[in-house]
Write a protein that holds these residues in place. Sequence first.
Motif, mmCIF file in Angstrom:
data_model
loop_
_atom_site.group_PDB
_atom_site.id
_atom_site.type_symbol
_atom_site.label_atom_id
_atom_site.label_comp_id
_atom_site.label_asym_id
_atom_site.label_seq_id
_atom_site.Cartn_x
_atom_site.Cartn_y
_atom_site.Cartn_z
ATOM 1 N N TRP A 89 42.320 45.480 44.895
ATOM 2 C CA TRP A 89 42.608 46.913 44.783
ATOM 3 C C TRP A 89 41.411 47.737 45.271
ATOM 4 C CZ3 TRP A 89 40.299 50.564 41.384
ATOM 5 C CH2 TRP A 89 40.906 51.822 41.400
ATOM 6 N N LEU A 90 40.204 47.337 44.897
ATOM 7 C CA LEU A 90 39.008 48.057 45.341
ATOM 8 C C LEU A 90 38.851 47.998 46.861
ATOM 9 C CD1 LEU A 90 36.477 46.892 42.594
ATOM 10 C CD2 LEU A 90 37.420 49.200 42.872
ATOM 11 N N ALA A 91 39.247 46.858 47.453
ATOM 12 C CA ALA A 91 39.126 46.676 48.909
ATOM 13 C C ALA A 91 40.346 47.195 49.659
ATOM 14 C CB ALA A 91 38.910 45.200 49.227
ATOM 15 N N ARG A 92 41.323 47.744 48.912
ATOM 16 C CA ARG A 92 42.556 48.275 49.494
ATOM 17 C C ARG A 92 43.327 47.211 50.277
ATOM 18 N NH1 ARG A 92 41.214 51.200 46.093
ATOM 19 N NH2 ARG A 92 40.951 53.461 46.168
ATOM 20 N N VAL A 93 43.426 46.032 49.665
ATOM 21 C CA VAL A 93 44.180 44.911 50.240
ATOM 22 C C VAL A 93 45.364 44.617 49.315
ATOM 23 C CG1 VAL A 93 44.120 42.432 50.749
ATOM 24 C CG2 VAL A 93 42.207 43.884 51.428
ATOM 25 N N PRO A 94 46.588 44.542 49.826
ATOM 26 C CA PRO A 94 47.740 44.226 48.965
ATOM 27 C C PRO A 94 47.610 42.818 48.380
ATOM 28 C CG PRO A 94 48.450 45.021 51.129
ATOM 29 C CD PRO A 94 46.987 44.757 51.227
ATOM 30 N N SER A 95 47.938 42.678 47.094
ATOM 31 C CA SER A 95 47.796 41.369 46.452
ATOM 32 C C SER A 95 49.015 41.039 45.610
ATOM 33 C CB SER A 95 46.541 41.323 45.575
ATOM 34 O OG SER A 95 46.715 42.097 44.398
ATOM 35 N N VAL A 96 49.182 39.736 45.352
ATOM 36 C CA VAL A 96 50.232 39.210 44.477
ATOM 37 C C VAL A 96 49.567 38.251 43.505
ATOM 38 C CG1 VAL A 96 52.377 37.889 44.361
ATOM 39 C CG2 VAL A 96 51.953 39.410 46.312
ATOM 40 N N ALA A 97 49.868 38.384 42.225
ATOM 41 C CA ALA A 97 49.332 37.472 41.211
ATOM 42 C C ALA A 97 50.397 36.447 40.859
ATOM 43 C CB ALA A 97 48.921 38.244 39.966
ATOM 44 N N LEU A 143 42.038 41.684 29.537
ATOM 45 C CA LEU A 143 41.725 41.703 30.967
ATOM 46 C C LEU A 143 42.997 41.608 31.808
ATOM 47 C CD1 LEU A 143 38.550 39.419 30.983
ATOM 48 C CD2 LEU A 143 38.627 41.871 31.490
ATOM 49 N N TYR A 144 43.927 40.750 31.393
ATOM 50 C CA TYR A 144 45.213 40.674 32.082
ATOM 51 C C TYR A 144 45.895 42.048 32.086
ATOM 52 C CZ TYR A 144 46.190 35.634 32.850
ATOM 53 O OH TYR A 144 46.218 34.346 33.313
ATOM 54 N N ARG A 145 45.917 42.701 30.907
ATOM 55 C CA ARG A 145 46.600 43.994 30.778
ATOM 56 C C ARG A 145 46.007 45.017 31.751
ATOM 57 N NH1 ARG A 145 46.019 44.603 25.587
ATOM 58 N NH2 ARG A 145 48.017 43.649 25.019
ATOM 59 N N PHE A 146 44.676 44.969 31.924
ATOM 60 C CA PHE A 146 44.025 45.892 32.856
ATOM 61 C C PHE A 146 44.300 45.495 34.309
ATOM 62 C CE2 PHE A 146 40.268 46.729 35.540
ATOM 63 C CZ PHE A 146 40.349 48.120 35.582
ATOM 64 N N ALA A 147 44.075 44.218 34.638
ATOM 65 C CA ALA A 147 44.120 43.783 36.039
ATOM 66 C C ALA A 147 45.523 43.796 36.626
ATOM 67 C CB ALA A 147 43.507 42.384 36.165
ATOM 68 N N PHE A 148 46.530 43.539 35.787
ATOM 69 C CA PHE A 148 47.883 43.397 36.331
ATOM 70 C C PHE A 148 48.573 44.730 36.603
ATOM 71 C CE2 PHE A 148 49.359 38.769 35.430
ATOM 72 C CZ PHE A 148 48.351 38.320 36.259
ATOM 73 N N ARG A 149 47.809 45.832 36.548
ATOM 74 C CA ARG A 149 48.362 47.100 37.024
ATOM 75 C C ARG A 149 48.223 47.204 38.545
ATOM 76 N NH1 ARG A 149 45.350 51.288 33.753
ATOM 77 N NH2 ARG A 149 45.459 49.564 32.270
ATOM 78 N N PHE A 150 47.440 46.298 39.167
ATOM 79 C CA PHE A 150 47.101 46.432 40.581
ATOM 80 C C PHE A 150 47.962 45.614 41.554
ATOM 81 C CE2 PHE A 150 42.957 47.176 38.308
ATOM 82 C CZ PHE A 150 42.999 48.552 38.438
ATOM 83 N N PRO A 151 48.411 44.395 41.240
ATOM 84 C CA PRO A 151 49.169 43.626 42.236
ATOM 85 C C PRO A 151 50.505 44.289 42.585
ATOM 86 C CG PRO A 151 48.395 42.208 40.444
ATOM 87 C CD PRO A 151 48.166 43.613 40.014
ATOM 88 N N HIS A 166 46.829 35.369 44.513
ATOM 89 C CA HIS A 166 45.884 34.855 43.522
ATOM 90 C C HIS A 166 46.580 33.870 42.588
ATOM 91 C CE1 HIS A 166 43.989 38.921 44.418
ATOM 92 N NE2 HIS A 166 43.039 38.059 44.721
ATOM 93 N N TYR A 167 45.911 32.744 42.314
ATOM 94 C CA TYR A 167 46.424 31.712 41.420
ATOM 95 C C TYR A 167 45.361 31.413 40.358
ATOM 96 C CZ TYR A 167 49.290 30.957 45.607
ATOM 97 O OH TYR A 167 50.100 31.138 46.704
ATOM 98 N N THR A 168 45.796 31.101 39.164
ATOM 99 C CA THR A 168 44.969 30.773 37.995
ATOM 100 C C THR A 168 44.257 32.012 37.452
ATOM 101 O OG1 THR A 168 43.001 30.051 39.257
ATOM 102 C CG2 THR A 168 44.660 28.373 38.726
ATOM 103 N N ILE A 169 43.775 31.907 36.220
ATOM 104 C CA ILE A 169 43.421 33.086 35.419
ATOM 105 C C ILE A 169 42.333 33.959 36.047
ATOM 106 C CG2 ILE A 169 42.021 31.574 33.914
ATOM 107 C CD1 ILE A 169 42.541 33.599 31.652
ATOM 108 N N LYS A 170 41.188 33.391 36.422
ATOM 109 C CA LYS A 170 40.103 34.252 36.894
ATOM 110 C C LYS A 170 40.401 34.882 38.254
ATOM 111 C CE LYS A 170 36.504 32.775 33.815
ATOM 112 N NZ LYS A 170 35.081 32.485 33.610
ATOM 113 N N PRO A 171 40.925 34.142 39.229
ATOM 114 C CA PRO A 171 41.369 34.817 40.456
ATOM 115 C C PRO A 171 42.448 35.867 40.189
ATOM 116 C CG PRO A 171 41.104 32.488 40.870
ATOM 117 C CD PRO A 171 40.943 32.672 39.388
#
Length: 381
Positions: free
Chosen positions: A110-118, A140-148, A96-101
Amino acid sequence: MNFRAKDNALHVALVCNTAWAIYTYRRGLLRALTQSGARVSIIAPRDRTFEPLQQMGCECIDLPVASKGTNPLHDLRTLLALFKHYRALKPDVVFHYTIKPNIYGSVAAWLARVPSVAVTTGLGYVFIQKSRAAQVAKRLYRFAFRFPREVWFLNRDDETAFREENLLAHPERARLLHGEGVDLEDFAVTPLPERNEFAFVLIGRLLWDKGVGEYVEAARQLRARYPQARFKLLGPVGVDNPSAITREEVAAWEREGMIEYLGETADVRPYIADADCVVLPSYREGVPRTLMEASAMGRPIVATDVPGCREVVADGENGLLCEARDAASLTAALSRMLDMEPIARAAMAQRGRKKIEKEFDERVVVQRYRDLIQGIAGSTF
């Protein structure tokens, strides 16, 4: 080269708020992936670069993203669209690149159980402004960045900012990429122009946050003293961004005789070759591609002393640094460049090329992707 990847091939997805950015900044990675037989899915709003991306062998999928909007319903639509794509595509890893992605894509993966990198390509308005929207974005960053699996930063300042603001649930997953690199063969050295006029060019999306206003003001101050100086702008105007400059504003500067607007292009090399100096008075960057490409082609550069820019510009070595949001400081730096002896500018340009070769070779960045994908997927390209 256009081909169909094998069903059991490595499958990598790249998600961004513009397909143009993936095509412009990550072509070396895309070539390495597609030429090895990997399947590559680009998920981004449809634009003119879908066709060249498809010609490279990539699959392009349109994504609804309101880049400058703050409507939570629009953002939920983006999250749901990404979730559905990940469930259907089942990529081995998604970047994922840029803020919203970065935010909504990380949650969807994370919901789709796919490994990701921010990959934080530059913090933009989140760390430039003190608005309510910026505070919401940080939460939102603080919440979302627990998943990559990992969070990549292009410069040390951005990584430090995230750590100090406690935005990383797993600080041990943070990695410094040090820019996304430049193709040293594509951006070969070209000799500085020999002529009476001296051309500055600012390359990038035409945003106030890029320091375009300060650049125009510097042009006003310098044109009377240096009649041989030319001030050019190259890049898309009226883009989907809160800091966007309109075409009408650019036209007013043209009528005033301060700047020459060159439009936008898929290939910046002829414009860099025609410049004596490349300028980027930005308020904050990831690691600016424009400056790396200009230095690689042997051009002295002038930029602001801010995160991202100071990664590329060693003040007095391959360019000059000035203060951000300060037209007078920029004017002084451009004046120094105009007053410099040609032999000194040429030496500065030569040192810039060597710095890029040493620190920003795209091949090193592609290897980082290879190593990470090997660790996540068990195979690589």
